[in-house]
Design an enzyme around this catalytic site. Structure first.
Site, PDB file in Angstrom:
ATOM      1  N   SER A 232       4.301  -8.567  -1.159  1.00 16.58           N
ATOM      2  CA  SER A 232       3.366  -8.374  -2.357  1.00 16.58           C
ATOM      3  C   SER A 232       4.251  -8.117  -3.477  1.00 16.58           C
ATOM      4  O   SER A 232       5.628  -7.808  -3.469  1.00 16.58           O
ATOM      5  CB  SER A 232       2.568  -6.966  -2.024  1.00 16.58           C
ATOM      6  OG  SER A 232       2.489  -6.484  -3.436  1.00 16.58           O
TER       7      SER A 232
ATOM      8  N   CYS B 150       9.841   3.431  -7.169  1.00 17.50           N
ATOM      9  CA  CYS B 150       9.569   1.878  -7.930  1.00 17.50           C
ATOM     10  C   CYS B 150       9.732   1.969  -9.446  1.00 17.50           C
ATOM     11  O   CYS B 150       9.514   2.985  -9.990  1.00 17.50           O
ATOM     12  CB  CYS B 150       8.041   1.626  -7.675  1.00 17.50           C
ATOM     13  SG  CYS B 150       7.829  -0.081  -8.137  1.00 17.50           S
TER      14      CYS B 150
ATOM     15  N   LEU C 283      -2.302  -9.023  -9.446  1.00 18.87           N
ATOM     16  CA  LEU C 283      -2.659  -9.386 -10.807  1.00 18.87           C
ATOM     17  C   LEU C 283      -3.441  -8.340 -11.674  1.00 18.87           C
ATOM     18  O   LEU C 283      -2.936  -8.082 -12.780  1.00 18.87           O
ATOM     19  CB  LEU C 283      -3.671 -10.604 -10.499  1.00 18.87           C
ATOM     20  CG  LEU C 283      -3.558 -11.508 -12.008  1.00 18.87           C
ATOM     21  CD1 LEU C 283      -2.342 -12.202 -12.140  1.00 18.87           C
ATOM     22  CD2 LEU C 283      -4.735 -12.804 -11.873  1.00 18.87           C
ATOM     23  N   HIS C 284      -4.363  -7.595 -11.159  1.00 17.24           N
ATOM     24  CA  HIS C 284      -5.060  -6.381 -11.613  1.00 17.24           C
ATOM     25  C   HIS C 284      -5.656  -6.986 -12.890  1.00 17.24           C
ATOM     26  O   HIS C 284      -6.460  -5.913 -13.499  1.00 17.24           O
ATOM     27  CB  HIS C 284      -4.002  -5.129 -11.817  1.00 17.24           C
ATOM     28  CG  HIS C 284      -3.449  -5.000 -10.389  1.00 17.24           C
ATOM     29  ND1 HIS C 284      -4.258  -4.776  -9.250  1.00 17.24           N
ATOM     30  CD2 HIS C 284      -2.298  -4.561 -10.175  1.00 17.24           C
ATOM     31  CE1 HIS C 284      -3.304  -4.406  -8.488  1.00 17.24           C
ATOM     32  NE2 HIS C 284      -2.494  -4.143  -8.782  1.00 17.24           N
TER      33      HIS C 284
ATOM     34  N   CYS D 183       2.143  -1.151   7.269  1.00 14.80           N
ATOM     35  CA  CYS D 183       2.491  -1.184   5.578  1.00 14.80           C
ATOM     36  C   CYS D 183       3.857  -0.690   5.623  1.00 14.80           C
ATOM     37  O   CYS D 183       3.852   0.573   5.862  1.00 14.80           O
ATOM     38  CB  CYS D 183       1.400  -0.805   4.844  1.00 14.80           C
ATOM     39  SG  CYS D 183       1.709  -0.669   3.283  1.00 14.80           S
TER      40      CYS D 183
ATOM     41  N   CYS E 141       3.680   0.826 -13.149  1.00 15.47           N
ATOM     42  CA  CYS E 141       2.344   0.535 -13.270  1.00 15.47           C
ATOM     43  C   CYS E 141       1.683   1.940 -13.521  1.00 15.47           C
ATOM     44  O   CYS E 141       1.771   2.701 -12.717  1.00 15.47           O
ATOM     45  CB  CYS E 141       1.797  -0.213 -12.272  1.00 15.47           C
ATOM     46  SG  CYS E 141       2.714  -1.872 -11.726  1.00 15.47           S
TER      47      CYS E 141
ATOM     48  N   GLY F 229       7.352   0.567  -3.656  1.00 16.59           N
ATOM     49  CA  GLY F 229       8.268  -0.256  -4.310  1.00 16.59           C
ATOM     50  C   GLY F 229       7.864  -1.576  -4.543  1.00 16.59           C
ATOM     51  O   GLY F 229       6.657  -1.992  -4.080  1.00 16.59           O
ATOM     52  N   GLU F 230       8.636  -2.390  -5.341  1.00 18.39           N
ATOM     53  CA  GLU F 230       8.308  -3.915  -5.667  1.00 18.39           C
ATOM     54  C   GLU F 230       9.434  -4.753  -4.538  1.00 18.39           C
ATOM     55  O   GLU F 230      10.512  -4.556  -4.881  1.00 18.39           O
ATOM     56  CB  GLU F 230       8.709  -4.313  -7.235  1.00 18.39           C
ATOM     57  CG  GLU F 230       8.865  -5.527  -7.355  1.00 18.39           C
ATOM     58  CD  GLU F 230       7.800  -6.364  -6.879  1.00 18.39           C
ATOM     59  OE1 GLU F 230       6.349  -6.224  -7.465  1.00 18.39           O
ATOM     60  OE2 GLU F 230       7.911  -7.725  -6.452  1.00 18.39           O
TER      61      GLU F 230
ATOM     62  N   CYS G 166      -3.535   3.435  -1.071  1.00 16.31           N
ATOM     63  CA  CYS G 166      -2.631   3.159  -2.286  1.00 16.31           C
ATOM     64  C   CYS G 166      -3.055   4.275  -3.265  1.00 16.31           C
ATOM     65  O   CYS G 166      -4.046   4.392  -3.840  1.00 16.31           O
ATOM     66  CB  CYS G 166      -3.007   1.933  -3.034  1.00 16.31           C
ATOM     67  SG  CYS G 166      -2.952   0.474  -1.613  1.00 16.31           S
TER      68      CYS G 166
ATOM     69  N   ASN H 177      -7.833   4.030  -5.416  1.00 16.75           N
ATOM     70  CA  ASN H 177      -7.605   5.426  -5.258  1.00 16.75           C
ATOM     71  C   ASN H 177      -7.393   6.345  -6.346  1.00 16.75           C
ATOM     72  O   ASN H 177      -6.184   6.513  -6.665  1.00 16.75           O
ATOM     73  CB  ASN H 177      -6.569   5.595  -3.973  1.00 16.75           C
ATOM     74  CG  ASN H 177      -6.934   4.662  -3.015  1.00 16.75           C
ATOM     75  OD1 ASN H 177      -7.957   4.690  -2.381  1.00 16.75           O
ATOM     76  ND2 ASN H 177      -5.931   3.836  -2.827  1.00 16.75           N
TER      77      ASN H 177
ATOM     78  N   CYS I 186      -0.610   3.981 -10.703  1.00 21.32           N
ATOM     79  CA  CYS I 186       0.050   4.145  -9.485  1.00 21.32           C
ATOM     80  C   CYS I 186       0.975   5.292  -9.471  1.00 21.32           C
ATOM     81  O   CYS I 186       1.841   5.387 -10.401  1.00 21.32           O
ATOM     82  CB  CYS I 186       0.943   2.797  -9.287  1.00 21.32           C
ATOM     83  SG  CYS I 186       2.089   3.149  -7.810  1.00 21.32           S
TER      84      CYS I 186
ATOM     85  N   GLU J  39       7.232   6.372   2.937  1.00 21.76           N
ATOM     86  CA  GLU J  39       6.254   6.296   3.796  1.00 21.76           C
ATOM     87  C   GLU J  39       5.922   4.983   4.539  1.00 21.76           C
ATOM     88  O   GLU J  39       6.251   4.099   3.828  1.00 21.76           O
ATOM     89  CB  GLU J  39       4.885   6.863   3.450  1.00 21.76           C
ATOM     90  CG  GLU J  39       5.179   8.272   3.065  1.00 21.76           C
ATOM     91  CD  GLU J  39       4.012   9.090   3.059  1.00 21.76           C
ATOM     92  OE1 GLU J  39       3.786  10.368   2.720  1.00 21.76           O
ATOM     93  OE2 GLU J  39       2.863   8.555   3.312  1.00 21.76           O
TER      94      GLU J  39
END
Ligand code: SF4
Length: 381
Positions: free
Chosen positions: A221, A132, A245-246, A125, A136, A187-188, A363, A320, A139, A112
């Site tokens: 990112s 991915c 970072l989170h 975006c 995480c 994805g990363e 997200c 989210n 996610c 997407e």
């Protein structure tokens, strides 16, 4: 690097080795396109003509390429512009200012992109991988795992396609020209390094070689792949680095961002500051606010101490919530206190808007939505 869905439409495709798509002109620089055209027995300048249609006029229909000989139009366009993304669904919200596009790739995977219009700019975006592998836990995309890297052209084509949508005037209240690209979809990006860097070069090269965007309007990112951050710093590109970072401490970040078990907070931040020094670009620190997990005042203070005096900006992201997830967004008073403490520490901080929530375009929501749609049990849940 957020959370867009990956659902194979072909259940038999699971377990098969993923196949890359056919070569497209956006995979190649201009000399590469010229070589391809010459192999077809056409004069090299045809590569520039087709490139100008694709990148300059945002046209991909051979019937509209009237400067090409009618006899070779289909063949040239068919070779240089094979279909990479088939639109499956397009949804709009925020009074038409946000549009989510769901694409089927040639192997049946779905990815997407989200187009977001603002009064002064239009941002897309885009996804860099199907799925991915970073896992995480908060996610939705991370739960599905990685299917494959996208090709350079599959990445670029998302932006070009949606630039065409913006140019058609479909994004309410915004300028018609796409100006910003963020690699924050599925994805990363730095795990698909060479293709992502090639995609950036296509996006910033002037037409007809590329889309002609400003390097400063591109954001990449990452969860913190340290060697790749250092490599990106040496690419002579002035793109913005967004570091997800989170958590400011290794104990929690090891859990929230599993790649932290390989590269710790201090190593990741060192690489980020070196990136800022080399490029002169302020690093964006992304921090998803998760209720009772990473939103405590002491973590705000610790984050403030880590970032004070650095070329950094904190972007707090209200999580989210996904159905059935144990993670929830921080309450607004907690979020406000977190912001206050960071600002008191002298750290520039904003809270990201929650564009796209109505269409599961923000997200962490999209995979959950796709799962709901495709899981018959969801109807009775
Ligand atoms: S890096 Fe983490 S947050 Fe980003 S898409 Fe992958 S699993 Fe999700």
């Amino acid at each position: 690097m957020t959370s867009l869905p990956l659902i194979s439409v072909d259940p038999d495709a699971r377990g098969r080795r993923p196949a890359m798509p056919p070569c497209h002109l956006a995979d190649l620089d201009l000399p590469g396109r010229q070589a391809l055209v010459t192999e077809l027995g056409e004069p090299a300048f045809r590569a520039k003509q087709v490139s100008n249609h694709y990148f300059g006029r945002l046209v991909r229909d051979p019937a509209q390429m009237t400067d090409l000989p009618a006899a070779t139009r289909e063949r040239l366009a068919g070779t240089l512009l094979p279909t990479l993304l088939t639109p499956v669904r397009e949804l709009a919200c925020d009074d038409g200012a946000t549009r989510k596009a769901l694409w089927r790739l040639h192997d049946g995977s779905l990815v997407e992109s989200v187009l977001m219009g603002y009064p002064d700019r239009v941002t897309v975006c885009i996804s860099s991988q199907a799925g991915c592998g970073m896992a995480c836990p908060f996610c939705a995309t991370g739960q599905a795992g990685l299917t494959r890297n996208l090709s350079t052209a599959e990445i670029v084509d998302q932006a070009v396609y949606l630039a065409g949508v913006a140019a058609s005037g479909a994004v309410a209240g915004s300028p018609p020209r796409l100006s910003h690209v963020v690699f924050m979809g599925m994805g990363e990006p730095l795990a698909n390094y060479s293709r992502v860097v090639a995609a950036i070069r296509r996006l910033v090269a002037p037409a007809p070689e590329g889309l002609g965007l400003s390097q400063r309007h591109i954001t990449v990112s990452t969860v913190g792949l340290v060697p790749a951050i250092r490599r990106l710093a040496s690419e002579d590109l002035s793109v913005t680095l967004a570091l997800s970072l989170h958590a400011p401490d290794d104990e929690l970040r090891d859990e929230l961002v599993p790649v932290n078990q390989r590269w710790k907070v201090s190593e990741v931040l060192d690489a980020a500051w070196d990136y800022a020094d080399t490029t002169g670009r302020r690093v964006s620190i992304e921090y998803a606010m998760i209720k009772d997990v990473n939103d405590q005042p002491w973590r705000a203070d610790l984050l403030g101490r880590l970032l004070a005096g650095k070329l950094a900006h904190v972007n707090l992201i209200p999580l989210n919530p996904t159905p059935g997830s144990r993670w929830d967004a921080s309450p607004k008073p907690v979020e406000r206190e977190f912001v206050r403490r960071l600002r008191d520490a002298g750290v520039s901080t904003t809270v990201r808007d929650t564009r796209g929530r109505e269409i599961d375009g923000a997200c962490g929501q999209l995979a959950a939505a796709e799962d709901r749609d495709s899981d018959p049990r969801a109807a009775t849940a």
